[in-house]
Design a protein around this motif. Structure first.
Motif, PDB file in Angstrom:
ATOM      1  N   THR A 122       0.836  -1.210   0.000  1.00  0.00           N
ATOM      2  CA  THR A 122       0.000   0.000   0.000  1.00  0.00           C
ATOM      3  C   THR A 122       0.865   1.252   0.000  1.00  0.00           C
ATOM      4  O   THR A 122       0.622   2.198  -0.764  1.00  0.00           O
ATOM      5  CB  THR A 122      -0.924   0.007   1.243  1.00  0.00           C
ATOM      6  OG1 THR A 122      -1.676  -1.198   1.252  1.00  0.00           O
ATOM      7  CG2 THR A 122      -1.863   1.196   1.236  1.00  0.00           C
ATOM      8  N   ASN A 136       2.565   1.681  -3.480  1.00  0.00           N
ATOM      9  CA  ASN A 136       1.633   2.120  -4.536  1.00  0.00           C
ATOM     10  C   ASN A 136       1.214   3.570  -4.343  1.00  0.00           C
ATOM     11  O   ASN A 136       1.142   4.349  -5.293  1.00  0.00           O
ATOM     12  CB  ASN A 136       0.380   1.222  -4.536  1.00  0.00           C
ATOM     13  CG  ASN A 136       0.723  -0.176  -4.992  1.00  0.00           C
ATOM     14  OD1 ASN A 136       1.712  -0.371  -5.686  1.00  0.00           O
ATOM     15  ND2 ASN A 136      -0.077  -1.161  -4.590  1.00  0.00           N
ATOM     16  N   ARG A 137       0.942   3.926  -3.083  1.00  0.00           N
ATOM     17  CA  ARG A 137       0.461   5.281  -2.794  1.00  0.00           C
ATOM     18  C   ARG A 137       1.561   6.316  -3.093  1.00  0.00           C
ATOM     19  O   ARG A 137       1.300   7.384  -3.646  1.00  0.00           O
ATOM     20  CB  ARG A 137       0.055   5.334  -1.329  1.00  0.00           C
ATOM     21  CG  ARG A 137      -0.850   6.456  -0.971  1.00  0.00           C
ATOM     22  CD  ARG A 137      -2.276   6.190  -1.392  1.00  0.00           C
ATOM     23  NE  ARG A 137      -3.137   7.289  -1.039  1.00  0.00           N
ATOM     24  CZ  ARG A 137      -4.380   7.410  -1.444  1.00  0.00           C
ATOM     25  NH1 ARG A 137      -4.918   6.503  -2.232  1.00  0.00           N
ATOM     26  NH2 ARG A 137      -5.094   8.447  -1.063  1.00  0.00           N
ATOM     27  N   LYS A 185       3.895   6.024  -5.236  1.00  0.00           N
ATOM     28  CA  LYS A 185       4.007   6.114  -6.695  1.00  0.00           C
ATOM     29  C   LYS A 185       2.893   7.019  -7.237  1.00  0.00           C
ATOM     30  O   LYS A 185       3.141   7.894  -8.068  1.00  0.00           O
ATOM     31  CB  LYS A 185       3.888   4.707  -7.299  1.00  0.00           C
ATOM     32  CG  LYS A 185       4.930   4.445  -8.375  1.00  0.00           C
ATOM     33  CD  LYS A 185       4.790   3.064  -8.954  1.00  0.00           C
ATOM     34  CE  LYS A 185       5.596   2.054  -8.178  1.00  0.00           C
ATOM     35  NZ  LYS A 185       5.340   0.667  -8.561  1.00  0.00           N
ATOM     36  N   GLU A 186       1.662   6.830  -6.733  1.00  0.00           N
ATOM     37  CA  GLU A 186       0.534   7.650  -7.202  1.00  0.00           C
ATOM     38  C   GLU A 186       0.803   9.129  -6.963  1.00  0.00           C
ATOM     39  O   GLU A 186       0.441   9.990  -7.759  1.00  0.00           O
ATOM     40  CB  GLU A 186      -0.746   7.264  -6.451  1.00  0.00           C
ATOM     41  CG  GLU A 186      -1.425   6.011  -6.969  1.00  0.00           C
ATOM     42  CD  GLU A 186      -2.521   5.546  -6.011  1.00  0.00           C
ATOM     43  OE1 GLU A 186      -2.717   4.335  -5.931  1.00  0.00           O
ATOM     44  OE2 GLU A 186      -3.146   6.399  -5.337  1.00  0.00           O
TER      45      GLU A 186
END
Ligand code: FES
Length: 234
Positions: free
Chosen positions: A161, A164-165, A167-168
């Motif tokens: 998590t 991914n976050r 990266k976002e």
């Protein structure tokens, strides 16, 4: 019967892939479903793999360590005991003799000695590079504990998590994330530590991982974390 190849996750990603390939090849050879899983540091965790085994199915655990690793042997037993107590499942779980004691290992070494050899020559790449003297210019360093207890408590989801976050939000250059071994306060796991703020987040789940990323790492507003000086004396 289901078979799980249990490995340490502290190897490189290519190593993880090799274990998964070994499991696939073993499935083909034996006709028995064989899956790879990891005690720490990689996915799927032993807990997640046991969760995926159908109810009432017998499970054989094969530890894939060479040379013998007493840490892995001990922790497989602890992790399985924790899985049983937290999942309320009654699967029969067996453990195989260590690979290092299998006679076939001697045969494999013999095959390597008499088999095809490759000459080591040429230069596969420089051993040093000026770039490797640079300390990265990140603003924050985040430690995600991937020790066996934090992994059992769900650190794999937390790490995914967070990654991914970040990266976002395009924070890859700002924040350096490092997976670590046990950081000691295992009862508080999964643990995430943010430096230089010296903030320790305990019992982190996916929801808290999102808040840490959005509020602390992006907006510089720490969520309620704990600092070492807040801990009561031992
Ligand atoms: S395994 Fe994470 S603190 Fe021990």
């Amino acid at each position: 019967m289901n078979v799980l190849l249990v490995s340490r996750g502290s190897t490189h990603h290519g190593g993880h892939d090799a274990i998964h390939r070994l499991a696939a090849a073993a499935t083909e050879t034996t006709g028995v479903p064989v899956r790879a899983c990891f005690l720490d540091g990689a996915e799927p965790s032993l807990h997640a793999a046991l969760d995926a085994v159908p109810e009432h199915c017998e499970v054989l655990l094969v530890a894939t360590h060479l040379p013998p690793d007493r840490y892995l042997d001990t922790w497989i037993r602890r992790a399985v005991a924790h899985w049983r107590s937290t999942r309320g499942r009654r699967a029969r779980i067996l453990v195989a003799a260590p690979l290092a004691t299998q006679p076939a290992l001697v045969t494999a070494v013999g095959d390597a000695i008499t088999g095809e050899h490759t000459t080591l020559d040429g230069n596969p790449g420089p051993f040093r590079s000026p770039a490797w003297s640079q300390i990265t210019r990140h603003r924050r360093h985040v430690l995600v504990c991937r020790g066996p207890r934090c992994t059992a408590y769900g650190a794999d989801h937390v790490a995914a998590t967070l990654g991914n976050r970040l990266k976002e939000h395009g924070l890859g250059d700002d924040v350096l994330v490092t997976a670590t071994g046990c950081l000691f306060p295992c009862n508080l796991g999964p643990l995430v530590v943010v430096y230089p703020d010296d903030t320790w987040y305990e019992h982190v789940d996916a929801g808290l991982a999102v808040r840490i990323t959005d509020e602390h790492l992006r907006d510089s507003m720490p969520v309620d974390g704990r600092r070492p000086r807040d801990s009561p004396p031992l």
